[in-house]
Write an enzyme that holds these catalytic residues in place. Structure first.
Site, mmCIF file in Angstrom:
data_model
loop_
_atom_site.group_PDB
_atom_site.id
_atom_site.type_symbol
_atom_site.label_atom_id
_atom_site.label_comp_id
_atom_site.label_asym_id
_atom_site.label_seq_id
_atom_site.Cartn_x
_atom_site.Cartn_y
_atom_site.Cartn_z
ATOM 1 N N CYS A 406 0.825 -1.217 0.000
ATOM 2 C CA CYS A 406 0.000 0.000 0.000
ATOM 3 C C CYS A 406 0.852 1.257 0.000
ATOM 4 C CB CYS A 406 -0.940 0.002 1.213
ATOM 5 S SG CYS A 406 -2.413 -1.015 0.957
ATOM 6 N N LYS A 409 0.851 3.258 -3.300
ATOM 7 C CA LYS A 409 -0.326 3.968 -3.790
ATOM 8 C C LYS A 409 -0.001 5.429 -4.096
ATOM 9 C CE LYS A 409 -4.334 3.279 -1.886
ATOM 10 N NZ LYS A 409 -5.436 3.117 -0.919
ATOM 11 N N ASP A 438 -16.669 6.538 0.393
ATOM 12 C CA ASP A 438 -16.805 5.138 0.793
ATOM 13 C C ASP A 438 -15.760 4.253 0.117
ATOM 14 O OD1 ASP A 438 -19.618 5.040 2.333
ATOM 15 O OD2 ASP A 438 -19.717 6.481 0.684
ATOM 16 N N ASP A 439 -15.639 3.029 0.638
ATOM 17 C CA ASP A 439 -14.585 2.124 0.197
ATOM 18 C C ASP A 439 -14.906 1.373 -1.086
ATOM 19 O OD1 ASP A 439 -13.019 2.801 2.364
ATOM 20 O OD2 ASP A 439 -13.910 1.272 3.645
ATOM 21 N N ASP A 456 -10.309 -5.641 -18.318
ATOM 22 C CA ASP A 456 -9.161 -5.663 -19.223
ATOM 23 C C ASP A 456 -8.108 -4.703 -18.697
ATOM 24 O OD1 ASP A 456 -8.962 -7.261 -21.709
ATOM 25 O OD2 ASP A 456 -10.993 -6.497 -22.056
ATOM 26 N N GLY A 529 -11.853 3.352 -8.463
ATOM 27 C CA GLY A 529 -10.704 2.614 -8.955
ATOM 28 C C GLY A 529 -9.553 2.607 -7.974
ATOM 29 N N HIS A 530 -8.394 2.269 -8.483
ATOM 30 C CA HIS A 530 -7.189 2.173 -7.656
ATOM 31 C C HIS A 530 -6.002 2.674 -8.475
ATOM 32 C CE1 HIS A 530 -4.378 0.550 -4.663
ATOM 33 N NE2 HIS A 530 -3.667 0.127 -5.689
ATOM 34 N N ASP A 617 -15.690 -9.887 -29.839
ATOM 35 C CA ASP A 617 -14.717 -8.883 -30.272
ATOM 36 C C ASP A 617 -13.385 -9.568 -30.534
ATOM 37 O OD1 ASP A 617 -14.375 -9.341 -27.511
ATOM 38 O OD2 ASP A 617 -13.434 -7.398 -27.207
#
Length: 741
Positions: A406, A409, A438-439, A456, A529-530, A617
């Site tokens: 972490c 990040k 919120d998480d 993806d 997202g992250h 696709d």
């Protein structure tokens, strides 16, 4: 023990792909400067070499021989390449505004964009005349003239300098080679042709123009241009079919509007270090710049000579060191062609002429171009600085030890600023999303709908994070479209290169803004997202869509007799592999990018409207791999026509050169599904069947009665590459097979 990664400390941005910046890119490619990220913003992918332009027009050179591939040079230098036009600069906040993309941040800026002929003072000139610059637009018009059924009979060139004389003689030669004997007129407000050259050169060209039948009007200023005629100062009216404009250079308006110091004509005023007199973090070279202590004509030779001093000073300033002045040469060798592989050379008061002079000029030009066209196979390691630059890098060369877990990040402050700059679409069914602390995101699935989810992610294959973000979003959304669903919300995962706070924020914003632009277009909310830091840029999306259970499109369902329709051209795998090896032309990569940026949204709706029975696709497993999945799911076989497959420009060239994706060998194992594989393997372009696609098109089975109308509707909707590539057949063995015709 692994070496500690470098982090980005300085953003060096080059605006324009002019002759000086070509030298800068080569220098940084040979001797990379750790800690400095270079970004090139250029309107042109191919930069013309001014010395070979007359020869190109006359037909002595091909387009490729007379142009430098700026994208490829940027890749050699490890630089980001943004194909965009600059509209303005915010010097206070160090931001560059571009057409069609978010602003670009910089620490040090260099400008080498050239100039255009002065047209502002003549009514009608902008409307009717064809300026020689920008060169790409001039060449488009010249090409249109060559393709026209009606050859121009009367050609007038305004401007009696080297550019106007060479252009007139080169076009005359080219047209006569085509059997067209046009009338040529040269108009100049100077009292002599080639006014900046010596008397001997002027007399020689007066003779050449007279012998070639070119009418010359000297001391005549153009006062008005109307359709089909030019009015001169003394009242004379000169008729024309084509009007070329090659007058003295005019500066772009945006440098002065930005607040940069300029000379009386609007060119960026720079000191002996090529450094802006008003903003020391800005440099300029070539025609767009004016060295106040050493005024020189607007000639390509000076821009070429400024390349190395500019590169040296950009290195020093990026490292916090003072730049070093230089003094440009006063006299230079001038080589002016006459269109027919004959030229005049001059320096100072001397001049000579002959066919041997043209061969000499050709040798000089070709040798210079080859330095930048035939790049080394591998970039060498960063070399030590020259004597005057010893120790110039300071902290830029200091490694750092990044945290993992972490601790990797992206900081919350950076993340908050980036999110505040985005404008994601809002949806009522995204109950908790990007704007909440919120998480996790909370997304509602409406009654009667089912959630369709996909994910993806991949490492960056482009040196443009904004465009990469757009392509990655298109790629992820295609799975939703292929199943006949509608995108609802997405979660992003981004890894950005190590850097200081500003560099990390810039990269994260560029990639997220590109993705958000695509998501917004199809009404998909970016719900969270992250993000983290790493050795290189990578990005991906988890997307949730909504569909109707009974109307979902699946891979299975194709029926014998259905036609197979492909909606995009193939070749991204081989072209991206060639780009990584610097074997692809910039225009080929641009064609691949254009294809990858095309959304599959419209295509999916049209295929569904025409009763598609199966759809998928085309991505990493290549056309054959995804077709086999479709056939196995439906218990059918197929026949495809290799020659019917649409290819991206350049893909056939790179395949013939044996340049294939690293995933190609794995995909090749699927060749066992080809019933006539021995025969197929002997066909030159058969590797395209296994080429992995990024943001590829849709492959669908459509009833034969609908196929023609479906392809027509796809093309009318902008899906121009859509075509029939084969048909579905019943299985005649225990396994589904593909026959390649």
């Amino acid at each position: 023990m692994n070496r500690a990664p470098r982090r980005i400390e300085k953003e060096l941005v080059l605006i324009g792909g002019g002759h000086a910046h070509v030298g800068v890119l080569m220098d940084f490619g040979m001797r990379p400067l750790p800690g400095v990220r270079i970004t090139v913003i250029s309107r042109d992918v191919n930069a013309p070499y001014s010395g070979m332009l007359p020869g190109l027009i006359a037909g002595h050179y091909t387009f490729e021989e007379a142009h430098l591939d700026v994208r490829k040079l940027a890749g050699f230098a490890g630089a980001q390449f943004y194909h965009a036009s600059v509209t303005g600069i915010d010097l206070e906040n160090k931001l560059i505004h571009c057409e069609g993309r978010p602003a670009v941040r910089f620490d040090v800026l260099s400008i080498n964009t050239g100039s255009t002929p002065e047209m502002a003072g003549v009514p009608g000139a902008r409307e009717y005349a064809i300026p020689v610059k920008p060169v790409d637009r001039f060449l488009e018009r010249w090409s249109e003239m060559g393709e026209s059924d009606r050859a121009p009979l009367r050609i007038v060139t305004v401007g009696g300098g080297a550019g106007g004389v060479e252009l007139s003689l080169a076009t005359q030669f080219a047209l006569r080679e085509r059997g067209v004997d046009s009338e040529f007129t040269l108009v100049s407000d100077a009292d002599s042709i080639l006014p900046t050259h010596n008397g001997s050169v002027q007399r020689r060209y007066a003779r050449v123009l007279q012998n070639r039948g070119v009418r010359v009007h000297l001391g005549q200023r153009v006062v008005e241009v109307r359709e089909g005629e030019v009015s001169l100062r003394d009242g004379m009216v000169v008729p024309y079919d084509v009007l070329f404009w090659t007058t003295s250079a005019a500066a772009p308006k945006w440098p002065k509007a930005a607040g940069l110091a300029t000379d009386e004509r609007g060119f960026i005023a720079v000191n002996d270090c090529l450094q802006s007199q008003s903003h020391p973090f800005v440099f300029a070279a070539g025609d767009v710049a004016a060295m106040t202590n050493h005024p020189r004509p607007k000639a390509g030779v000076f821009a070429v000579r400024q390349g190395m001093p500019l590169a040296r000073n950009l290195r020093l300033v990026c490292a916090g060191k003072p730049p070093i002045p230089f003094k440009p040469q006063r006299s230079f060798l001038s080589l002016i062609s006459t269109g027919d592989q004959y030229a005049v050379a001059s320096k100072g008061p001397f001049a000579v002429e002959g066919g041997w002079v043209w061969r000499w000029k050709n040798w000089i030009d070709v040798r210079w171009m080859k330095k930048y066209q035939e790049l080394p196979e591998m970039r060498p390691r960063a070399a030590a600085f020259g004597r005057e630059e010893a120790g110039a890098t300071g902290d830029l060369r200091e490694p750092f030890m990044p945290c993992s877990g972490c601790g990797s990040k992206v900081g919350s402050t950076i993340l908050s600023r980036v999110l505040a700059r985005l404008n994601p679409v809002e949806r009522g069914d995204v109950l908790i999303g990007l704007d909440a602390p919120d998480d996790a995101a909370v997304i509602e699935v409406p009654t009667g709908k089912v959630a369709v989810q996909t994910i993806d992610s991949f490492r960056s294959f482009l040196n443009d994070p904004h465009t990469f973000g757009k392509i990655a979003a298109n790629h992820a959304l295609s799975d939703i479209f292929a199943m006949g669903a509608v995108p609802q919300a997405a979660l992003a995962v981004a890894v950005v290169p190590y850097g200081n706070e500003a560099a990390v924020e810039e990269q994260l914003f560029q990639v997220l803004s590109g993705a958000a632009e695509i998501l917004n277009e199809c009404g998909c909310a970016l719900a969270g997202g992250h993000s983290s830091e790493g050795a290189e840029l990578s990005f991906g999306l988890s997307v949730q869509g909504l569909g109707e259970r009974e109307r979902l499109l699946r891979k299975g369902g194709a029926k014998p007799g259905d036609c197979l329709i492909l909606t995009k051209r193939l070749g991204t795998g081989t072209l991206l592999a060639a780009d990584m090896r610097r074997k692809a032309r910039g225009v080929w990569v641009e064609a691949a990018v254009e294809s990858m940026l095309q959304s599959n949204s419209k295509a999916a709706g049209i295929l569904r409207a025409h009763g598609a029975t199966a759809c998928t696709d085309v991505t990493g497993f290549g056309l054959l791999g995804h077709l086999v999945e479709m056939l196995k799911a439906g218990g059918v076989s197929a026949e495809i026509e290799l020659n019917a497959l649409p290819l991206i420009d350049g893909a056939a060239d790179t395949i013939r050169a044996g340049i294939l994706s690293s995933l190609h060998p794995d995909n090749l194992r699927l060749g066992r599904a080809i019933s006539n594989r021995e025969e197929t393997s002997r066909r030159e372009l058969h590797p395209i069947l296994f080429d992995p696609q990024t943001s590829g098109g849709l492959l669908a089975a459509v009833p034969e009665t609908e196929a023609e109308a479906c392809v027509r509707d796809l093309r009318e909707a902008g899906v121009r590459a859509a075509c029939r590539i084969g048909r579905v057949l019943p299985v005649d063995r225990s396994e589904s097979e593909v026959s390649v015709r």
